[in-house]
Design an enzyme around this catalytic site. Structure first.
Site, PDB file in Angstrom:
ATOM      1  N   SER A 516     -27.431 -27.722 170.967  1.00 37.22           N
ATOM      2  CA  SER A 516     -27.184 -29.099 171.355  1.00 37.22           C
ATOM      3  C   SER A 516     -25.789 -29.491 170.889  1.00 37.22           C
ATOM      4  O   SER A 516     -24.817 -28.899 171.320  1.00 37.22           O
ATOM      5  CB  SER A 516     -28.280 -29.992 170.798  1.00 37.22           C
ATOM      6  N   ASP A 603     -33.671 -28.838 181.123  1.00 43.06           N
ATOM      7  CA  ASP A 603     -33.177 -29.682 180.045  1.00 43.06           C
ATOM      8  C   ASP A 603     -32.795 -31.067 180.591  1.00 43.06           C
ATOM      9  O   ASP A 603     -31.888 -31.174 181.409  1.00 43.06           O
ATOM     10  CB  ASP A 603     -31.955 -29.019 179.408  1.00 43.06           C
ATOM     11  N   HIS A 635     -34.698 -28.516 176.471  1.00 41.97           N
ATOM     12  CA  HIS A 635     -33.668 -28.620 175.436  1.00 41.97           C
ATOM     13  C   HIS A 635     -34.090 -27.798 174.226  1.00 41.97           C
ATOM     14  O   HIS A 635     -34.558 -28.310 173.215  1.00 41.97           O
ATOM     15  CB  HIS A 635     -33.482 -30.088 175.062  1.00 41.97           C
TER      16      HIS A 635
END
Length: 692
Positions: A516, A603, A635
């Site tokens: 991320s 995601d 994600h």
């Protein structure tokens, strides 16, 4: 809400402060063979190899809970290889039965209904983060979908200790941007509309399940708090925060009688302190403060909702009890448990606690603590296969940035590399800079599977709370405003240089890795400072901040001002220029070191296009890259089969790059959905593993 430990952390989904955070990864079983690079220390080579599945595969048990009435125990455990919910009578834990039948994605969290008649959980589809709520009747085993809607994300607005058959839920099935508030009859499944919402980011209720507060982002990027009376929101806020306090100030819930509202509050100060506010007069009373870190969490009486203890987490977590009986219990546990511990679950009468214990260099264990009888009964060890493995100590360290900011950080060293145990290896070793997601999140002290895996493979592992991380006061958070790729990146470079100067890391053998925001930091590291790292591993990291902000999920739209104020506003010329300058995509041709990218196709936070576009830019510039796509993930990776495939690739990639040991890929990819979109020939054994 009176019982945040039971409800709020389970169903409060979608806070902007965690917008880019990476969920935990899970992994499965490796091949027993080992390859080792030239940079490995002799001690690390001789240490037993910790199997990947022992660290990242399905736990034996996890997330233990006790029902509010104390009659039932529940936990997550594999059923046919997939995590499901199990339940057993509290007086006969061996009589357990699986209550759910998940066959694809694991169930990763659950909670008890207030009436103890059902276990409940949330689940999405393929990582899309449209979480629905499910109920399973303990007696009959019947399962129902409480929120049977498509493209809907449930939020928990309120739960109660006195109204045991109801919950307040937020549902965005009418408009994906806004969550309307419904009263759920847990027994019948009936949903009654309480408030149609077209303006507010969230709500808070008291124990009577009466809406008391609505939250709305203001023009400054802070939050306005409005009283709610008879399900109508007042026009004028009774409290407000500026943007500088928006990530360090929030209401922490009402007492059961509704007379006191707790706040974690940084207004007119730096670190967030704990306050009690009289709801009738507005008068505030300071309960606790700390000059180094925010008051991070509280332990509340299950019946009254009053604060009994609070925690501060600077380098490590320290609890302070305000209630004498709670203090006695915490002291009693502290005398019997090594390392860190905390409370997972409590009965309504507070007589029994489910306590987790992290001994730091042993697997995490969970106990049943009977406070009246003063007994501590083993419940389970989550990963018993780690018993006797060479788990390494995590060292908290403070690192100074170039402008004098202190960065609380965590260092783990390879086995056998630190003979005198002073937190420095006897000679420099290869290092992985492991960057946390968020960025408005933090790294913490305690058992960390990624640290343990990488250290076991021969690397020092350094995790840095760079500016913009949360928990260390608002000045530390706000020092990261509009500093993506700038001072936030400088902090990571400074920490790396510190490790080199301290004789911890070999200067030419430092990799950067993260998910991320940590994936973004990896891309920034290889583009903005192309010679600083030997290679990078990017997991679901954004490459173009402009497109990242243009594709945020609709339920984050009410909070978008936070992103604009802290990253750059794409609607202004200055902000757009800032975002583009901080986007690695536009400097893809500067990459000269090996790069591995992993992405989930579903995601909703960092879209697949973020990885696609930088891979295409690198191909156009003739720069090699390896790109792994997971069509059934979002994600991060939920399925252990996918996680093990990724880490099998990643550790072979790192071994080639900075010289640690790795297990051959073998057939690790076969059970996964991993698609090698690009660069299979850049990772040793990958072509063969694909049958090439």
């Amino acid at each position: 809400m009176p019982r945040p430990t039971r409800f709020a952390r389970l169903l409060a989904c979608g806070a902007a402060a965690a917008a880019l955070m990476l969920p935990g990864l899970t992994f499965a079983e490796p091949s027993p063979a080992i390859t080792a690079g030239a940079a490995m220390t002799t001690q690390a080579q001789s240490a037993p190899l910790i199997p990947r599945d022992a660290l990242f595969g399905n736990p034996t048990r996890a997330a233990g809970q006790i029902s509010p009435d104390g009659q039932w125990l529940s936990w997550l455990a594999p059923k046919d290889g997939v995590l499901n919910i199990w339940v057993a009578p509290a007086d006969n834990p061996d009589a357990a039965r699986a209550m759910t039948n998940a066959t694809d994605r694991p169930i990763r969290q659950h909670f008890w209904s207030p009436d103890s008649r059902a276990v409940m959980y949330i689940q999405d589809k393929g990582g899309d983060e449209n979480f629905l709520l499910y109920r399973v009747d303990v007696t009959s085993g019947a399962e129902t979908t409480v929120t049977p809607f498509e493209n809907t994300r449930v939020q928990l607005v309120g739960g109660s200790t006195t109204i045991k058959d109801k919950l307040l839920l937020g549902l965005n099935n009418r408009d994906p941007q806004w969550h309307d508030v419904y009263l759920l009859d847990i027994t019948t499944g009936e949903l009654e509309l309480v408030l149609e919402n077209n303006a507010y980011a969230g709500f808070m209720a008291d124990d009577s399940l009466t809406l008391r507060m609505a939250m709305q982002q203001n023009e400054a990027g802070g939050t306005d708090y409005f009283r709610v009376t008879d399900n109508a929101v007042e026009e004028t806020p009774f409290e407000t925060t500026a943007m500088e306090d928006s990530l360090s100030t929030a209401p922490a819930g009402y007492t059961t009688d509704g007379t006191t509202l707790y706040w974690l509050d940084s207004r007119n100060r730096n670190t967030a302190a704990l306050y009690a506010q009289d709801t009738a007069t507005g008068e505030r009373r300071l309960i606790a403060e700390n000059d180094k870190a925010d008051i991070g969490s509280t332990l509340r009486d299950p019946v009254t909702g009053e604060v009994e203890a609070y925690a501060v987490n600077y380098l490590t977590t320290e609890w302070t009890a305000t209630d004498p009986e709670t203090r006695a219990s915490l002291d009693w546990l502290d005398q019997r448990l090594d390392g860190d511990f905390g409370v997972n679950s409590r009965t309504d009468d507070d007589s029994v606690w489910i306590v987790w214990n992290d001994p730091l260099t042993k697997p995490v264990a969970t106990y049943i603590y009977d406070r009246a009888a003063s007994t501590l009964t083993p419940f389970y060890v989550s990963r018993p296969e780690l018993e006797g493995m060479p788990l390494q100590v995590m060292h908290p360290v403070e690192i100074a940035s170039r402008d004098g900011l202190i960065l609380p950080s965590y260092l783990t060293l390879p086995p056998g590399s630190d003979a005198d145990g002073n937190g420095k290896p006897d000679k420099p070793v290869p290092m992985v800079l492991l960057v946390h997601g968020g960025p408005w999140a933090r790294d913490g002290y305690g058992f960390n599977s990624a640290h343990q895996l990488l250290a076991n493979r021969g690397y020092a592992v350094l995790s840095v709370n760079f500016r913009g991380s949360t928990g260390f006061g608002k000045d530390f958070i706000n020092a990261g405003n509009k500093q993506w790729g700038l001072k936030m990146h400088d902090d990571l470079i400074d920490a790396t240089q510190w490790a080199i100067d301290q004789g911890i890391a070999q200067a030419d053998k430092v990799a950067i890795m993260g998910g991320s925001y940590g994936g973004y930091a990896t891309l920034a590291g290889l583009t903005f400072t192309p010679e600083a790292f030997a290679c990078g591993v990017d997991i679901v990291g954004p490459s173009n901040l402009e497109t990242l902000l243009s594709t945020i999920p609709p339920y984050w739209a009410p909070l978008v001002k936070t992103f604009h104020e802290r990253m750059g506003n794409p609607n202004t010329e200055e902000g757009l220029a800032l975002l583009r300058a901080a986007s690695p995509l536009y400097k893809a041709d500067k990459i000269v070191k090996p790069l591995l990218i992993a992405q989930g196709a579903n995601d909703p936070r960092v879209k697949q296009a973020e990885s696609d576009q930088i891979v295409n830019a690198m191909k156009s510039a003739g720069v090699p890259v390896t790109y792994v796509l997971y069509p059934d993930e979002g994600h991060g990776f939920a399925r252990p089969e996918n996680s093990i495939a990724f880490y099998a690739i990643a550790e072979n990639f790192l071994a080639e790059c900075i010289g640690g040991r790795a297990e051959p890929l073998g057939d690790a990819l076969e059970p996964s959905s991993a698609e090698i979109v690009e660069g299979e020939d850049h990772v040793k054994g990958l072509t063969a593993a694909l049958g090439g």
